[in-house]
Design a protein around this motif. Structure first.
Motif, PDB file in Angstrom:
ATOM      1  N   ILE A 255       0.826  -1.200   0.000  1.00  0.00           N
ATOM      2  CA  ILE A 255       0.000   0.000   0.000  1.00  0.00           C
ATOM      3  C   ILE A 255       0.864   1.256   0.000  1.00  0.00           C
ATOM      4  CG2 ILE A 255      -0.209   0.313   2.501  1.00  0.00           C
ATOM      5  CD1 ILE A 255      -3.097   0.580  -0.023  1.00  0.00           C
ATOM      6  N   LEU A 256       2.106   1.135   0.481  1.00  0.00           N
ATOM      7  CA  LEU A 256       3.021   2.279   0.530  1.00  0.00           C
ATOM      8  C   LEU A 256       4.004   2.292  -0.637  1.00  0.00           C
ATOM      9  CD1 LEU A 256       3.895   2.204   4.349  1.00  0.00           C
ATOM     10  CD2 LEU A 256       2.055   3.456   3.211  1.00  0.00           C
ATOM     11  N   ALA A 257       4.218   1.135  -1.241  1.00  0.00           N
ATOM     12  CA  ALA A 257       5.235   1.017  -2.292  1.00  0.00           C
ATOM     13  C   ALA A 257       5.020   1.949  -3.482  1.00  0.00           C
ATOM     14  CB  ALA A 257       5.317  -0.429  -2.770  1.00  0.00           C
ATOM     15  N   PRO A 258       3.804   2.166  -3.963  1.00  0.00           N
ATOM     16  CA  PRO A 258       3.639   3.017  -5.146  1.00  0.00           C
ATOM     17  C   PRO A 258       4.156   4.439  -4.965  1.00  0.00           C
ATOM     18  CG  PRO A 258       1.653   1.744  -4.776  1.00  0.00           C
ATOM     19  CD  PRO A 258       2.509   1.533  -3.581  1.00  0.00           C
ATOM     20  N   PHE A 259       4.128   4.963  -3.741  1.00  0.00           N
ATOM     21  CA  PHE A 259       4.621   6.316  -3.516  1.00  0.00           C
ATOM     22  C   PHE A 259       6.138   6.385  -3.721  1.00  0.00           C
ATOM     23  CE2 PHE A 259       0.785   5.944  -0.874  1.00  0.00           C
ATOM     24  CZ  PHE A 259       0.038   6.978  -1.418  1.00  0.00           C
ATOM     25  N   VAL A 260       6.842   5.371  -3.181  1.00  0.00           N
ATOM     26  CA  VAL A 260       8.304   5.330  -3.348  1.00  0.00           C
ATOM     27  C   VAL A 260       8.645   5.045  -4.801  1.00  0.00           C
ATOM     28  CG1 VAL A 260      10.412   4.173  -2.615  1.00  0.00           C
ATOM     29  CG2 VAL A 260       8.567   4.576  -0.969  1.00  0.00           C
ATOM     30  N   GLU A 261       7.923   4.127  -5.394  1.00  0.00           N
ATOM     31  CA  GLU A 261       8.160   3.807  -6.810  1.00  0.00           C
ATOM     32  C   GLU A 261       7.946   5.031  -7.685  1.00  0.00           C
ATOM     33  OE1 GLU A 261       6.126   1.051 -10.309  1.00  0.00           O
ATOM     34  OE2 GLU A 261       5.483   0.865  -8.221  1.00  0.00           O
ATOM     35  N   LYS A 317      -7.522   4.074  -4.829  1.00  0.00           N
ATOM     36  CA  LYS A 317      -8.682   3.192  -4.745  1.00  0.00           C
ATOM     37  C   LYS A 317      -8.530   2.205  -3.589  1.00  0.00           C
ATOM     38  CE  LYS A 317      -9.862   3.347  -9.664  1.00  0.00           C
ATOM     39  NZ  LYS A 317     -10.046   2.530 -10.897  1.00  0.00           N
ATOM     40  N   ARG A 318      -7.331   1.675  -3.415  1.00  0.00           N
ATOM     41  CA  ARG A 318      -7.110   0.705  -2.337  1.00  0.00           C
ATOM     42  C   ARG A 318      -7.297   1.345  -0.970  1.00  0.00           C
ATOM     43  NH1 ARG A 318      -1.706  -2.329  -2.614  1.00  0.00           N
ATOM     44  NH2 ARG A 318      -2.803  -3.591  -1.059  1.00  0.00           N
ATOM     45  N   LEU A 319      -6.782   2.549  -0.814  1.00  0.00           N
ATOM     46  CA  LEU A 319      -6.954   3.250   0.457  1.00  0.00           C
ATOM     47  C   LEU A 319      -8.437   3.519   0.737  1.00  0.00           C
ATOM     48  CD1 LEU A 319      -3.979   5.777   0.254  1.00  0.00           C
ATOM     49  CD2 LEU A 319      -4.269   3.986   1.977  1.00  0.00           C
ATOM     50  N   ALA A 320      -9.163   3.904  -0.308  1.00  0.00           N
ATOM     51  CA  ALA A 320     -10.589   4.177  -0.133  1.00  0.00           C
ATOM     52  C   ALA A 320     -11.355   2.911   0.242  1.00  0.00           C
ATOM     53  CB  ALA A 320     -11.161   4.782  -1.411  1.00  0.00           C
ATOM     54  N   LEU A 321     -10.939   1.767  -0.290  1.00  0.00           N
ATOM     55  CA  LEU A 321     -11.611   0.508   0.006  1.00  0.00           C
ATOM     56  C   LEU A 321     -11.217  -0.056   1.363  1.00  0.00           C
ATOM     57  CD1 LEU A 321     -11.303  -1.246  -3.473  1.00  0.00           C
ATOM     58  CD2 LEU A 321     -13.379  -0.317  -2.463  1.00  0.00           C
ATOM     59  N   LEU A 322      -9.931   0.059   1.708  1.00  0.00           N
ATOM     60  CA  LEU A 322      -9.417  -0.566   2.918  1.00  0.00           C
ATOM     61  C   LEU A 322      -9.592   0.299   4.157  1.00  0.00           C
ATOM     62  CD1 LEU A 322      -6.118  -2.015   1.424  1.00  0.00           C
ATOM     63  CD2 LEU A 322      -8.074  -3.344   2.209  1.00  0.00           C
ATOM     64  N   PHE A 328      -5.927   9.940   5.335  1.00  0.00           N
ATOM     65  CA  PHE A 328      -5.897  11.224   4.632  1.00  0.00           C
ATOM     66  C   PHE A 328      -4.733  11.181   3.649  1.00  0.00           C
ATOM     67  CE2 PHE A 328      -4.003  15.477   4.191  1.00  0.00           C
ATOM     68  CZ  PHE A 328      -5.068  16.153   3.618  1.00  0.00           C
ATOM     69  N   LEU A 329      -5.008  11.469   2.387  1.00  0.00           N
ATOM     70  CA  LEU A 329      -3.980  11.442   1.353  1.00  0.00           C
ATOM     71  C   LEU A 329      -3.976  12.773   0.625  1.00  0.00           C
ATOM     72  CD1 LEU A 329      -1.871  10.013  -0.418  1.00  0.00           C
ATOM     73  CD2 LEU A 329      -3.765   9.130  -1.806  1.00  0.00           C
ATOM     74  N   SER A 330      -2.791  13.339   0.540  1.00  0.00           N
ATOM     75  CA  SER A 330      -2.619  14.597  -0.180  1.00  0.00           C
ATOM     76  C   SER A 330      -1.431  14.451  -1.122  1.00  0.00           C
ATOM     77  CB  SER A 330      -2.370  15.749   0.808  1.00  0.00           C
ATOM     78  OG  SER A 330      -2.026  16.933   0.113  1.00  0.00           O
ATOM     79  N   ILE A 331      -1.660  14.745  -2.382  1.00  0.00           N
ATOM     80  CA  ILE A 331      -0.598  14.702  -3.392  1.00  0.00           C
ATOM     81  C   ILE A 331      -0.493  16.084  -4.017  1.00  0.00           C
ATOM     82  CG2 ILE A 331       0.168  13.666  -5.554  1.00  0.00           C
ATOM     83  CD1 ILE A 331      -1.277  11.128  -4.767  1.00  0.00           C
ATOM     84  N   GLU A 332       0.629  16.715  -3.800  1.00  0.00           N
ATOM     85  CA  GLU A 332       0.836  18.077  -4.287  1.00  0.00           C
ATOM     86  C   GLU A 332       2.024  18.117  -5.246  1.00  0.00           C
ATOM     87  OE1 GLU A 332       1.306  20.700  -1.021  1.00  0.00           O
ATOM     88  OE2 GLU A 332      -0.714  20.336  -0.198  1.00  0.00           O
ATOM     89  N   GLU A 333       1.869  18.886  -6.279  1.00  0.00           N
ATOM     90  CA  GLU A 333       2.913  19.029  -7.287  1.00  0.00           C
ATOM     91  C   GLU A 333       3.167  20.515  -7.508  1.00  0.00           C
ATOM     92  OE1 GLU A 333       3.978  17.482 -11.831  1.00  0.00           O
ATOM     93  OE2 GLU A 333       2.009  17.062 -10.918  1.00  0.00           O
ATOM     94  N   THR A 334       4.392  20.915  -7.246  1.00  0.00           N
ATOM     95  CA  THR A 334       4.788  22.300  -7.467  1.00  0.00           C
ATOM     96  C   THR A 334       5.735  22.363  -8.670  1.00  0.00           C
ATOM     97  OG1 THR A 334       6.676  22.138  -5.954  1.00  0.00           O
ATOM     98  CG2 THR A 334       4.547  22.768  -5.008  1.00  0.00           C
ATOM     99  N   ALA A 335       6.322  23.520  -8.858  1.00  0.00           N
ATOM    100  CA  ALA A 335       7.197  23.683 -10.019  1.00  0.00           C
ATOM    101  C   ALA A 335       8.469  22.862  -9.898  1.00  0.00           C
ATOM    102  CB  ALA A 335       7.542  25.162 -10.204  1.00  0.00           C
ATOM    103  N   ASP A 336       8.940  22.611  -8.654  1.00  0.00           N
ATOM    104  CA  ASP A 336      10.229  21.937  -8.500  1.00  0.00           C
ATOM    105  C   ASP A 336      10.187  20.659  -7.680  1.00  0.00           C
ATOM    106  OD1 ASP A 336       9.614  23.139  -6.150  1.00  0.00           O
ATOM    107  OD2 ASP A 336      11.573  24.065  -5.823  1.00  0.00           O
ATOM    108  N   ILE A 344      -2.631   7.443   8.187  1.00  0.00           N
ATOM    109  CA  ILE A 344      -3.532   6.314   8.427  1.00  0.00           C
ATOM    110  C   ILE A 344      -3.696   6.152   9.936  1.00  0.00           C
ATOM    111  CG2 ILE A 344      -3.963   3.848   8.110  1.00  0.00           C
ATOM    112  CD1 ILE A 344      -2.249   3.889   5.667  1.00  0.00           C
ATOM    113  N   LYS A 345      -4.949   6.112  10.380  1.00  0.00           N
ATOM    114  CA  LYS A 345      -5.201   5.924  11.800  1.00  0.00           C
ATOM    115  C   LYS A 345      -4.749   4.539  12.239  1.00  0.00           C
ATOM    116  CE  LYS A 345      -7.138   9.934  12.365  1.00  0.00           C
ATOM    117  NZ  LYS A 345      -6.462  10.987  13.162  1.00  0.00           N
TER     118      LYS A 345
END
Length: 350
Positions: A255-261, A317-322, A328-336, A344-345
């Protein structure tokens, strides 16, 4: 999961209420002075039509009208049927009723249809309404159980689909990495194949489980970072802050691997400035925090329409299901830089 007997059958409920009706009527008329035998037969005669109406409502009319969602029409029809049934019952049993009443009433001449019918009709209506209410509750609970079972089956199927999508995505990226390293250093590529095989073993034996110890997921991420550092010959500045002593919590595998990948896949490749990846994982106030940052190059407008990877889409989707309402998930993209922030509780990880 087997359904409770109370939710499977209605006849025990009808039989119980009918017996109670007979007993109460018997006690009422017997206490007024009617002999045991006459009181018993009078109670039975008055109660049987109500029981028959209850069977009619529960096993035929109510299911039909529930499926058609016409409960108001059912209620009106039930009142009419109870009215007719009560009228027929009182009319046929009036001689016996008045004969019995004459033995206990000071003025038996008042015994007639207009005096006996209202009470009998109200009693039948109340009994049938009670039974129909219980039957309606049974159908409602049965629908909830079936819906929950269908929902669970759907979630399991969707989770399997998402996991099947994730594994080939990960393998495709890693095989690309090994291919690049073979051209640079065959020895390191061989070592990387061995480490990669350990990671695949993790996927085959542990990722198929619904949950694994959090420590195993962190160890997998650490191996992933080590393999990527070897592939890139340590050309990136990778900073990892892992929680040293993790409690025995459980988490869904990968569940955490995709962020590092995703961080390694989209990290910048500047020649004149630092390219960095930062990973933080820690526990604080009953919450697991996981933060992944990576530097990125300015996005060219012509690349805006290029297809995105499926890793982050799947993990959402997995987080929403599980963990619904527990993350709480936040993905932010800035210029750099690109930042993924996940909470996760821990009460859902125990």
């Amino acid at each position: 999961m087997p359904k409770p007997f109370f939710l499977m059958k209605s006849w025990p409920v009808i039989l119980t209420i009918w017996v109670m009706d007979v007993v109460l009527t018997f006690m009422q008329v017997h206490m007024q002075g009617l002999p045991y035998l006459e009181a018993f037969w009078l109670a039975v005669v008055e109660s049987i039509p109500g029981a028959l109406c209850a069977f009619l409502f529960c096993y035929w009319l109510l299911p039909v009208f529930m499926k058609r969602r016409k409960m108001l029409l059912f209620a009106l029809l039930a009142v009419v049927i109870c009215f007719v049934a009560s009228l027929i019952t009182v009319s046929l049993s009036l001689p016996m009723l008045c004969n019995s009443a004459g033995k206990v009433m000071a003025a038996p001449q008042t015994c007639g249809l207009q005096t006996v019918f209202p009470g009998h009709f109200i009693a039948m209506l109340f009994t049938s309404g009670t039974i129909c209410g219980i039957r309606f509750y049974q159908e409602y609970v049965r629908t909830l159980i079936d819906h929950e079972r269908l929902h669970t089956t759907h979630l399991e199927a969707e989770m399997r689909l998402l996991r099947d999508q994730l594994n080939p995505h990960f393998m495709f990226n890693m095989m690309n990495s090994i291919h690049v390293l073979i051209e640079r250093d065959a020895g390191q590529a061989a070592d990387m194949v061995l480490e990669f095989s350990d990671m695949l073993r993790y996927q085959l034996h542990d990722a198929s489980k619904p949950a694994i110890p959090l420590q195993q997921e962190v160890a997998y991420l650490q191996n992933y970072v080590n393999v990527e550092n070897k592939r890139r010959c340590n050309e990136l500045k990778v900073t990892c802050n892992w929680e040293t002593q993790l409690p025995p919590y459980y988490i869904s595998p990968l569940i955490l691997a995709p962020f590092v990948e995703n961080a390694f896949k989209h990290v910048s490749q500047f020649a004149d400035q630092d390219n960095f990846i930062g990973i933080d994982l820690f526990l604080e106030e009953e919450t697991l925090f996981f933060i992944v940052k990576n530097s990125k190059e300015p996005v060219d407008t012509t690349e805006e329409t290029r297809p995105r990877g499926i890793g982050l889409a799947n993990v959402r989707k997995r987080l929403a299901l599980l963990y619904p309402d527990q993350h709480f998930l936040s993905i932010e993209e800035t210029a750099d830089q690109f930042v993924a922030y996940l909470e996760i509780k821990t009460d859902v990880l125990r």
